[in-house]
Design a protein around this motif. Structure first.
Motif, PDB file in Angstrom:
ATOM      1  N   GLY A   1     -10.828  24.497  98.786  1.00  0.00           N
ATOM      2  CA  GLY A   1     -11.295  23.742  99.933  1.00  0.00           C
ATOM      3  C   GLY A   1     -11.378  22.269  99.612  1.00  0.00           C
ATOM      4  N   PRO A   2     -11.463  21.426 100.648  1.00  0.00           N
ATOM      5  CA  PRO A   2     -11.463  19.980 100.433  1.00  0.00           C
ATOM      6  C   PRO A   2     -12.800  19.400  99.994  1.00  0.00           C
ATOM      7  CG  PRO A   2     -11.607  20.458 102.763  1.00  0.00           C
ATOM      8  CD  PRO A   2     -11.413  21.779 102.074  1.00  0.00           C
ATOM      9  N   ARG A   3     -13.872  20.185 100.076  1.00  0.00           N
ATOM     10  CA  ARG A   3     -15.199  19.678  99.734  1.00  0.00           C
ATOM     11  C   ARG A   3     -15.861  20.548  98.681  1.00  0.00           C
ATOM     12  NH1 ARG A   3     -18.902  18.638 104.828  1.00  0.00           N
ATOM     13  NH2 ARG A   3     -20.237  18.037 103.073  1.00  0.00           N
ATOM     14  N   THR A   4     -16.685  19.915  97.846  1.00  0.00           N
ATOM     15  CA  THR A   4     -17.550  20.649  96.927  1.00  0.00           C
ATOM     16  C   THR A   4     -18.900  20.776  97.609  1.00  0.00           C
ATOM     17  OG1 THR A   4     -16.394  19.785  94.993  1.00  0.00           O
ATOM     18  CG2 THR A   4     -18.595  20.688  94.637  1.00  0.00           C
ATOM     19  N   ILE A   5     -19.417  21.999  97.709  1.00  0.00           N
ATOM     20  CA  ILE A   5     -20.664  22.258  98.422  1.00  0.00           C
ATOM     21  C   ILE A   5     -21.602  23.080  97.549  1.00  0.00           C
ATOM     22  CG2 ILE A   5     -19.570  22.125 100.695  1.00  0.00           C
ATOM     23  CD1 ILE A   5     -19.441  25.149 100.750  1.00  0.00           C
ATOM     24  N   VAL A   6     -22.832  23.253  98.005  1.00  0.00           N
ATOM     25  CA  VAL A   6     -23.797  24.067  97.274  1.00  0.00           C
ATOM     26  C   VAL A   6     -23.257  25.490  97.137  1.00  0.00           C
ATOM     27  CG1 VAL A   6     -26.111  25.066  97.330  1.00  0.00           C
ATOM     28  CG2 VAL A   6     -25.755  22.687  98.034  1.00  0.00           C
ATOM     29  N   GLY A   7     -23.331  26.018  95.913  1.00  0.00           N
ATOM     30  CA  GLY A   7     -22.792  27.339  95.619  1.00  0.00           C
ATOM     31  C   GLY A   7     -21.448  27.305  94.941  1.00  0.00           C
TER      32      GLY A   7
ATOM     33  N   ALA B   1     -18.259  21.943 106.129  1.00  0.00           N
ATOM     34  CA  ALA B   1     -18.451  22.349 104.734  1.00  0.00           C
ATOM     35  C   ALA B   1     -17.519  23.469 104.302  1.00  0.00           C
ATOM     36  CB  ALA B   1     -19.904  22.761 104.520  1.00  0.00           C
ATOM     37  N   ARG B   2     -17.266  24.454 105.168  1.00  0.00           N
ATOM     38  CA  ARG B   2     -16.471  25.617 104.762  1.00  0.00           C
ATOM     39  C   ARG B   2     -15.008  25.525 105.181  1.00  0.00           C
ATOM     40  NH1 ARG B   2     -20.225  30.995 104.525  1.00  0.00           N
ATOM     41  NH2 ARG B   2     -22.021  30.011 103.535  1.00  0.00           N
ATOM     42  N   THR B   3     -14.486  24.320 105.244  1.00  0.00           N
ATOM     43  CA  THR B   3     -13.065  24.122 105.547  1.00  0.00           C
ATOM     44  C   THR B   3     -12.222  24.674 104.407  1.00  0.00           C
ATOM     45  OG1 THR B   3     -13.542  22.144 106.849  1.00  0.00           O
ATOM     46  CG2 THR B   3     -11.299  22.375 105.988  1.00  0.00           C
ATOM     47  N   ASP B   4     -11.187  25.452 104.753  1.00  0.00           N
ATOM     48  CA  ASP B   4     -10.324  26.036 103.725  1.00  0.00           C
ATOM     49  C   ASP B   4      -9.227  25.082 103.265  1.00  0.00           C
ATOM     50  OD1 ASP B   4     -11.620  28.514 103.509  1.00  0.00           O
ATOM     51  OD2 ASP B   4     -10.535  29.327 105.229  1.00  0.00           O
ATOM     52  N   PHE B   5      -8.668  24.321 104.195  1.00  0.00           N
ATOM     53  CA  PHE B   5      -7.653  23.330 103.826  1.00  0.00           C
ATOM     54  C   PHE B   5      -7.565  22.296 104.938  1.00  0.00           C
ATOM     55  CE2 PHE B   5      -5.396  26.580 106.177  1.00  0.00           C
ATOM     56  CZ  PHE B   5      -4.443  25.908 106.933  1.00  0.00           C
ATOM     57  N   VAL B   6      -6.917  21.187 104.640  1.00  0.00           N
ATOM     58  CA  VAL B   6      -6.823  20.075 105.580  1.00  0.00           C
ATOM     59  C   VAL B   6      -5.371  19.681 105.776  1.00  0.00           C
ATOM     60  CG1 VAL B   6      -7.566  17.714 106.070  1.00  0.00           C
ATOM     61  CG2 VAL B   6      -9.047  19.240 104.775  1.00  0.00           C
TER      62      VAL B   6
ATOM     63  N   ALA C   1      -4.726  30.336 110.993  1.00  0.00           N
ATOM     64  CA  ALA C   1      -5.862  29.438 110.766  1.00  0.00           C
ATOM     65  C   ALA C   1      -6.223  28.716 112.053  1.00  0.00           C
ATOM     66  CB  ALA C   1      -5.544  28.430 109.662  1.00  0.00           C
ATOM     67  N   ARG C   2      -7.496  28.318 112.162  1.00  0.00           N
ATOM     68  CA  ARG C   2      -7.980  27.628 113.361  1.00  0.00           C
ATOM     69  C   ARG C   2      -8.456  26.224 112.989  1.00  0.00           C
ATOM     70  NH1 ARG C   2     -10.066  29.839 118.090  1.00  0.00           N
ATOM     71  NH2 ARG C   2     -10.217  31.885 117.069  1.00  0.00           N
ATOM     72  N   VAL C   3      -8.237  25.276 113.894  1.00  0.00           N
ATOM     73  CA  VAL C   3      -8.728  23.909 113.702  1.00  0.00           C
ATOM     74  C   VAL C   3     -10.218  23.885 114.036  1.00  0.00           C
ATOM     75  CG1 VAL C   3      -8.488  21.492 114.360  1.00  0.00           C
ATOM     76  CG2 VAL C   3      -6.474  22.986 114.365  1.00  0.00           C
ATOM     77  N   THR C   4     -11.051  23.630 113.041  1.00  0.00           N
ATOM     78  CA  THR C   4     -12.497  23.582 113.266  1.00  0.00           C
ATOM     79  C   THR C   4     -12.975  22.178 113.617  1.00  0.00           C
ATOM     80  OG1 THR C   4     -12.895  23.270 110.900  1.00  0.00           O
ATOM     81  CG2 THR C   4     -12.900  25.537 111.727  1.00  0.00           C
TER      82      THR C   4
ATOM     83  N   ARG D   1      -6.426  13.770 110.842  1.00  0.00           N
ATOM     84  CA  ARG D   1      -6.586  14.938 109.987  1.00  0.00           C
ATOM     85  C   ARG D   1      -7.064  16.130 110.803  1.00  0.00           C
ATOM     86  NH1 ARG D   1     -11.266  13.784 107.157  1.00  0.00           N
ATOM     87  NH2 ARG D   1     -11.756  12.239 108.743  1.00  0.00           N
ATOM     88  N   ALA D   2      -6.631  17.324 110.407  1.00  0.00           N
ATOM     89  CA  ALA D   2      -7.099  18.563 111.040  1.00  0.00           C
ATOM     90  C   ALA D   2      -7.743  19.447 109.973  1.00  0.00           C
ATOM     91  CB  ALA D   2      -5.936  19.298 111.697  1.00  0.00           C
ATOM     92  N   CYS D   3      -8.999  19.801 110.202  1.00  0.00           N
ATOM     93  CA  CYS D   3      -9.741  20.661 109.274  1.00  0.00           C
ATOM     94  C   CYS D   3      -9.475  22.109 109.655  1.00  0.00           C
ATOM     95  CB  CYS D   3     -11.241  20.377 109.354  1.00  0.00           C
ATOM     96  SG  CYS D   3     -11.673  18.614 109.199  1.00  0.00           S
ATOM     97  N   MET D   4      -8.969  22.903 108.727  1.00  0.00           N
ATOM     98  CA  MET D   4      -8.497  24.250 109.030  1.00  0.00           C
ATOM     99  C   MET D   4      -9.346  25.320 108.336  1.00  0.00           C
ATOM    100  SD  MET D   4      -5.935  23.263 110.898  1.00  0.00           S
ATOM    101  CE  MET D   4      -5.101  24.815 111.213  1.00  0.00           C
ATOM    102  N   ARG D   5      -9.557  26.417 109.053  1.00  0.00           N
ATOM    103  CA  ARG D   5     -10.284  27.575 108.521  1.00  0.00           C
ATOM    104  C   ARG D   5      -9.409  28.805 108.721  1.00  0.00           C
ATOM    105  NH1 ARG D   5     -14.700  29.396 105.411  1.00  0.00           N
ATOM    106  NH2 ARG D   5     -15.481  31.347 106.267  1.00  0.00           N
ATOM    107  N   ASN D   6      -9.108  29.518 107.640  1.00  0.00           N
ATOM    108  CA  ASN D   6      -8.302  30.727 107.752  1.00  0.00           C
ATOM    109  C   ASN D   6      -8.984  31.730 108.669  1.00  0.00           C
ATOM    110  OD1 ASN D   6      -6.350  29.774 105.920  1.00  0.00           O
ATOM    111  ND2 ASN D   6      -7.482  30.557 104.176  1.00  0.00           N
ATOM    112  N   LEU D   7      -8.200  32.435 109.478  1.00  0.00           N
ATOM    113  CA  LEU D   7      -8.769  33.437 110.373  1.00  0.00           C
ATOM    114  C   LEU D   7      -9.228  34.679 109.613  1.00  0.00           C
ATOM    115  CD1 LEU D   7      -6.327  33.222 113.421  1.00  0.00           C
ATOM    116  CD2 LEU D   7      -8.572  32.154 113.135  1.00  0.00           C
TER     117      LEU D   7
END
Length: 201
Positions: A135-141, A89-94, A71-74, A116-122
């Motif tokens: 994910g940590p946020r609820t977004i459109v869709g 918005a598309r953070t996978d985990f924190v 995972a990468r820190v976004t 905090r570090a916002c992480m996105r799976n590679l």
């Protein structure tokens, strides 16, 4: 070399600074502590753009070119949970990061929050994607179901989660009056457009 305790979650939390003196830890929502010894490539542990490995509750910083990189820190924020900017918005985990410094600890747990570090799976899966069910946020869709007491929880739109979806967030608006006529539920979102207009599915 920094000693790191990490709690794996799929929720809101991130970022922290390195610095000298003290062990660093990361916390996720399941609150299960584990320890590892990461190699830090820069002055800051898990700075924006850095990558981490992950497995059985351990999180370590590794080069993004490593086969162990997962995972990468976004984004990384020095503020704690509930404060500061939102994760992308598309953070996978924190990850919630802290430093073990009992001498300057304020609440007696021996840890000083470092952000905090916002992480996105590679690679997939990406639970933070619209309809992904996490994910940590609820977004459109995204899809949600009623959890009682005026609350909703996110679930996968394709029905693969433990609960079937009942509503899908069709748009994000600044006020309820801007939602369409088909809106069946209002969901609180973060950001400037904080009203989610959800329709039945």
């Amino acid at each position: 070399m920094l000693a790191v305790a990490a709690l794996l979650t799929g929720c809101q939390k991130t970022g922290a600074s390195g610095g000298s003196g003290g062990a660093h830890s990361g916390r996720l929502d399941d609150r299960t502590p584990v320890a590892s010894r990461p190699t830090v490539s820069g002055a800051v542990f898990l700075a924006e753009g850095e990558c981490s490995s992950r497995g059985r509750g351990t999180i370590t910083e590794v080069p993004c070119t490593s086969e162990r990189a997962a995972a990468r820190v976004t984004a990384r924020h020095d503020s704690g949970a509930g404060r500061g900017p939102l994760c992308p918005a598309r953070t996978d985990f924190v990850l919630h990061l802290s430093e073990s410094r009992p001498a300057v600890d304020e609440d007696g747990d021996g840890a000083v929050p470092r952000g905090r570090a916002c992480m996105r799976n590679l690679e997939p899966p990406h639970p933070g994607d619209p309809g992904g069910g996490g994910g940590p946020r609820t977004i459109v869709g995204d899809c949600v179901y009623g959890a009682g007491r005026g609350e909703v929880r996110e679930t996968a739109c394709d029905g693969s989660g433990k609960r079937k979806p009942e509503y899908r967030v069709a748009s994000a608006e600044r006020s309820r009056v801007a939602c369409g006529a088909s809106t069946a539920l209002y969901v609180t979102l973060g950001g400037a457009r904080s009203i989610g207009c959800a329709v039945r599915v």
